[in-house]
Design a protein around this motif. Structure first.
Motif, PDB file in Angstrom:
ATOM      1  N   LEU A 292     -27.921  -9.587 -19.087  1.00 24.19           N
ATOM      2  CA  LEU A 292     -29.395  -8.160 -19.033  1.00 24.19           C
ATOM      3  C   LEU A 292     -29.851  -8.591 -17.390  1.00 24.19           C
ATOM      4  N   ARG A 293     -28.625  -9.088 -16.696  1.00 27.44           N
ATOM      5  CA  ARG A 293     -28.388  -9.583 -15.318  1.00 27.44           C
ATOM      6  C   ARG A 293     -29.091  -8.605 -14.225  1.00 27.44           C
ATOM      7  N   GLU A 294     -28.229  -7.737 -14.796  1.00 31.45           N
ATOM      8  CA  GLU A 294     -28.553  -5.624 -14.075  1.00 31.45           C
ATOM      9  C   GLU A 294     -29.766  -5.591 -14.204  1.00 31.45           C
TER      10      GLU A 294
ATOM     11  N   VAL B  38     -42.325  -5.453 -17.427  1.00 28.92           N
ATOM     12  CA  VAL B  38     -41.125  -5.705 -17.940  1.00 28.92           C
ATOM     13  C   VAL B  38     -40.986  -6.959 -16.849  1.00 28.92           C
ATOM     14  N   THR B  39     -40.643  -8.415 -17.340  1.00 25.44           N
ATOM     15  CA  THR B  39     -40.795  -9.481 -16.526  1.00 25.44           C
ATOM     16  C   THR B  39     -39.266 -10.098 -17.439  1.00 25.44           C
ATOM     17  N   GLU B  40     -38.880 -11.005 -16.622  1.00 27.48           N
ATOM     18  CA  GLU B  40     -37.326 -11.447 -16.428  1.00 27.48           C
ATOM     19  C   GLU B  40     -37.556 -12.279 -18.256  1.00 27.48           C
ATOM     20  N   SER B  41     -38.602 -13.203 -17.891  1.00 28.69           N
ATOM     21  CA  SER B  41     -39.070 -13.512 -19.641  1.00 28.69           C
ATOM     22  C   SER B  41     -39.051 -13.054 -20.199  1.00 28.69           C
ATOM     23  N   GLY B  42     -40.225 -11.835 -20.117  1.00 28.31           N
ATOM     24  CA  GLY B  42     -40.169 -11.073 -21.779  1.00 28.31           C
ATOM     25  C   GLY B  42     -39.075 -10.199 -21.773  1.00 28.31           C
ATOM     26  N   LEU B  43     -38.028 -10.185 -21.300  1.00 29.30           N
ATOM     27  CA  LEU B  43     -36.599  -9.620 -21.798  1.00 29.30           C
ATOM     28  C   LEU B  43     -35.886 -10.755 -22.686  1.00 29.30           C
TER      29      LEU B  43
ATOM     30  N   ALA C 227     -37.036 -13.099 -24.120  1.00 29.69           N
ATOM     31  CA  ALA C 227     -37.639 -13.766 -25.728  1.00 29.69           C
ATOM     32  C   ALA C 227     -37.173 -11.957 -25.758  1.00 29.69           C
ATOM     33  N   ALA C 228     -37.471 -10.873 -25.987  1.00 31.65           N
ATOM     34  CA  ALA C 228     -36.985  -9.586 -26.376  1.00 31.65           C
ATOM     35  C   ALA C 228     -35.096  -9.864 -27.645  1.00 31.65           C
ATOM     36  N   ALA C 229     -34.083 -10.430 -26.398  1.00 32.75           N
ATOM     37  CA  ALA C 229     -33.390 -10.204 -26.756  1.00 32.75           C
ATOM     38  C   ALA C 229     -33.569 -11.271 -27.980  1.00 32.75           C
ATOM     39  N   HIS C 230     -33.286 -12.499 -27.788  1.00 38.23           N
ATOM     40  CA  HIS C 230     -34.109 -13.778 -28.170  1.00 38.23           C
ATOM     41  C   HIS C 230     -34.503 -13.494 -29.403  1.00 38.23           C
ATOM     42  N   LEU C 231     -35.698 -12.309 -29.797  1.00 42.62           N
ATOM     43  CA  LEU C 231     -35.845 -11.564 -31.157  1.00 42.62           C
ATOM     44  C   LEU C 231     -34.668 -10.724 -31.960  1.00 42.62           C
TER      45      LEU C 231
ATOM     46  N   TYR D 292     -42.684  -8.736 -28.131  1.00 40.08           N
ATOM     47  CA  TYR D 292     -42.250 -10.149 -27.693  1.00 40.08           C
ATOM     48  C   TYR D 292     -41.409 -10.111 -25.717  1.00 40.08           C
ATOM     49  N   LEU D 293     -41.845  -8.743 -25.863  1.00 39.70           N
ATOM     50  CA  LEU D 293     -41.735  -8.185 -24.198  1.00 39.70           C
ATOM     51  C   LEU D 293     -42.864  -8.130 -23.415  1.00 39.70           C
ATOM     52  N   SER D 294     -44.206  -8.982 -24.170  1.00 42.83           N
ATOM     53  CA  SER D 294     -45.237  -7.887 -23.687  1.00 42.83           C
ATOM     54  C   SER D 294     -46.112  -9.870 -24.112  1.00 42.83           C
ATOM     55  N   ARG D 295     -46.301 -10.365 -24.953  1.00 38.33           N
ATOM     56  CA  ARG D 295     -46.405 -11.484 -25.600  1.00 38.33           C
ATOM     57  C   ARG D 295     -45.962 -12.928 -24.166  1.00 38.33           C
ATOM     58  N   PHE D 296     -44.497 -12.265 -24.190  1.00 40.26           N
ATOM     59  CA  PHE D 296     -44.086 -13.601 -23.268  1.00 40.26           C
ATOM     60  C   PHE D 296     -43.500 -13.519 -21.564  1.00 40.26           C
ATOM     61  N   GLY D 297     -44.353 -12.337 -21.106  1.00 41.20           N
ATOM     62  CA  GLY D 297     -44.029 -12.156 -19.702  1.00 41.20           C
ATOM     63  C   GLY D 297     -44.509 -12.882 -18.626  1.00 41.20           C
TER      64      GLY D 297
END
Length: 216
Positions: free
Chosen positions: A137-139, A154-159, A161-165, A194-199
């Motif tokens: 997801l780097r780009e 959108v934040t790095e950690s949210g993305l 976490a969403a990818a984990h889901l 997850y995008l919001s909760r773990f942002g």
């Protein structure tokens, strides 16, 4: 004789504390997980995210660990399995972070048995997954970090976490569609949750790495 009696009086309360002190209970007082002392052969059906993670306006942050990477891991582990290393849900996802078989292989874990019996391996596997998802997801992280897509910041950690889901591919689809294509998992939890909760967690300690592997 008196010494034995006194020793028994001292040991019984200690044994009681040890046997009950690691039991997690729900709001009705029912035991839901026995951390560390749970029989590894037992299965544990993980609760839904909404059952355990309060819907704070700014997402869930540990009051002790704050927005650190450890705080990120603890918050995500809590929503996945209540932090139980021996959890196995009804779909076969395993461990504290609920890894599927394909994800285990992706981070270099060949034995699910070894994975389930080693908390250290589970932590290493999670770090490796974060590193791999960061690379994939780097780009997108560079392009979308700080922006609002589909009403969600959108934040790095949210993305991550969403990818984990739901996998990095579904995260890309969400961003490419401008927030229209929203994947939801088998528990009907959307990636936007997850995008919001773990942002806003600091995940910078883990560098992007396309070949990261779990190690002991």
């Amino acid at each position: 004789m008196k010494r034995r009696y006194l020793l028994l009086v001292v040991l019984l309360p200690v044994l009681f504390i040890i046997s009950t002190g690691f039991i997690v209970k729900d709001d009705k007082g029912n035991a839901i997980a026995a951390m560390w002392f749970k029989n590894q052969a037992d299965t544990f059906v993980t609760p839904t995210l909404e059952s355990f993670v309060p819907d704070f306006p700014g997402g869930f942050n540990s009051p002790v660990l704050g927005t650190s990477y450890i705080g990120f891991k603890e918050a995500l582990a809590f929503s996945e399995s209540s932090g139980n290393y021996f959890a196995v849900n009804r779909l076969g996802y395993k461990g504290r972070y609920q890894f599927g078989q394909s994800t285990l292989k992706w981070v270099g874990v060949d034995s699910a048995r070894d994975f389930m019996s080693s908390p250290a391996m589970q932590e290493s596997a999670f770090d490796a997954l974060v590193a791999r998802n960061k690379y994939v997801l780097r780009e997108y992280i560079n392009a979308f970090d700080g922006k609002t897509i589909g009403g969600h910041k959108v934040t790095e950690s949210g993305l991550i976490a969403a990818a984990h889901l739901c996998g990095a591919g579904n995260v890309k689809k969400f961003l490419d569609s401008g927030g229209e294509d929203v994947f939801a998992d088998a528990n009907n939890v959307p990636l936007t949750s997850y995008l919001s909760r773990f942002g806003n967690f600091d995940t910078s300690i883990i560098p992007a790495n396309a070949s990261a592997k779990a190690t002991l």
